[in-house]
Design a protein around this motif. Structure first.
Motif, mmCIF file in Angstrom:
data_model
loop_
_atom_site.group_PDB
_atom_site.id
_atom_site.type_symbol
_atom_site.label_atom_id
_atom_site.label_comp_id
_atom_site.label_asym_id
_atom_site.label_seq_id
_atom_site.Cartn_x
_atom_site.Cartn_y
_atom_site.Cartn_z
ATOM 1 N N UNK A 7 0.839 -1.134 -0.007
ATOM 2 C CA UNK A 7 0.089 -0.035 -0.087
ATOM 3 C C UNK A 7 0.943 1.247 -0.041
ATOM 4 N N UNK A 8 0.768 2.044 -1.113
ATOM 5 C CA UNK A 8 1.784 3.357 -1.118
ATOM 6 C C UNK A 8 0.842 4.557 -1.162
ATOM 7 N N UNK A 9 1.372 5.655 -0.720
ATOM 8 C CA UNK A 9 0.469 7.026 -0.789
ATOM 9 C C UNK A 9 -0.168 7.167 -2.230
ATOM 10 N N UNK A 10 -1.429 7.426 -2.437
ATOM 11 C CA UNK A 10 -1.645 8.114 -3.562
ATOM 12 C C UNK A 10 -1.031 9.353 -4.022
ATOM 13 N N UNK A 11 -0.572 9.647 -5.203
ATOM 14 C CA UNK A 11 0.100 10.614 -5.481
ATOM 15 C C UNK A 11 -0.862 11.977 -5.749
ATOM 16 N N UNK A 12 -1.904 11.697 -6.196
ATOM 17 C CA UNK A 12 -2.892 12.756 -6.218
ATOM 18 C C UNK A 12 -3.816 13.159 -5.168
ATOM 19 N N UNK A 13 -3.819 12.125 -4.173
ATOM 20 C CA UNK A 13 -5.008 12.341 -3.148
ATOM 21 C C UNK A 13 -4.170 11.674 -1.809
ATOM 22 N N UNK A 14 -3.540 12.749 -1.020
ATOM 23 C CA UNK A 14 -3.066 12.284 0.331
ATOM 24 C C UNK A 14 -3.753 11.610 1.186
ATOM 25 N N UNK A 15 -5.000 11.417 1.082
ATOM 26 C CA UNK A 15 -5.988 10.838 2.128
ATOM 27 C C UNK A 15 -6.154 9.494 1.587
ATOM 28 N N UNK A 16 -5.703 8.931 0.628
ATOM 29 C CA UNK A 16 -5.903 7.413 0.306
ATOM 30 C C UNK A 16 -4.571 6.911 -0.177
ATOM 31 N N UNK A 17 -4.716 5.671 -0.343
ATOM 32 C CA UNK A 17 -3.633 4.715 -0.788
ATOM 33 C C UNK A 17 -4.025 4.009 -2.160
ATOM 34 N N UNK A 18 -2.885 3.773 -2.653
ATOM 35 C CA UNK A 18 -3.047 2.733 -3.802
ATOM 36 C C UNK A 18 -2.558 1.343 -3.662
#
Length: 150
Positions: free
Chosen positions: A84-95
């Protein structure tokens, strides 16, 4: 649809459900301790559809609460099968990204089901199965689209 056809459609989906239960047990016999068919399904989805999805997107795809998906992803992450990595466009979610270990586990699990598939193939030849699969895929696509229309 004629009301007299309802039992036929019920029986159809009932048979699919039973096949799903039996195939799930067959699959889970090949998975490492602590992993279940839903965990494998997430790995399979990430390869089949695409990885890099958010937990919320996956929860919607699997029609489960986000908390359930978060729990399943935690198990997969603990086993080193996803990252699980931080979402580059949305700091509140992960990818969610499948790891090499996750890809290897998926491939090895599919390979390990070979003996069970061989026994099945003795009764149902590849031509028969090949004729059924496109119809099932069409039915799945219809049901999936109908779900998304709600």
């Amino acid at each position: 649809m004629d009301r007299t056809e309802i039992p036929l459609y019920f029986q159809f989906f009932n048979e699919i459900g039973i096949i799903g239960q039996l195939s799930r047990a067959m699959l889970e016999a090949q998975l490492p301790k602590g992993l279940l068919a839903p965990h494998f399904a997430i790995l399979n989805h990430l390869i089949r559809v695409r990885d890099g999805q958010t937990p919320l997107t996956l929860a919607k795809a699997f029609q489960v609460p986000k908390t359930t998906m978060t729990h399943s992803l935690g198990i997969l992450e603990k086993h080193g099968l996803v990252a699980l990595k931080p979402h580059p466009k949305d700091g509140r979610s992960k990818q969610v990204w499948i790891t090499e270990a996750g890809r290897t586990l998926r491939e090895n699990t599919i390979e390990a089901t070979g003996p069970a598939f061989a026994a099945f193939a003795e009764k149902f030849d590849p031509r028969t199965v090949g004729e059924i699969v496109p119809k099932l895929a069409e039915m799945r696509a219809f049901l999936d689209a109908a779900r998304d229309a709600d």
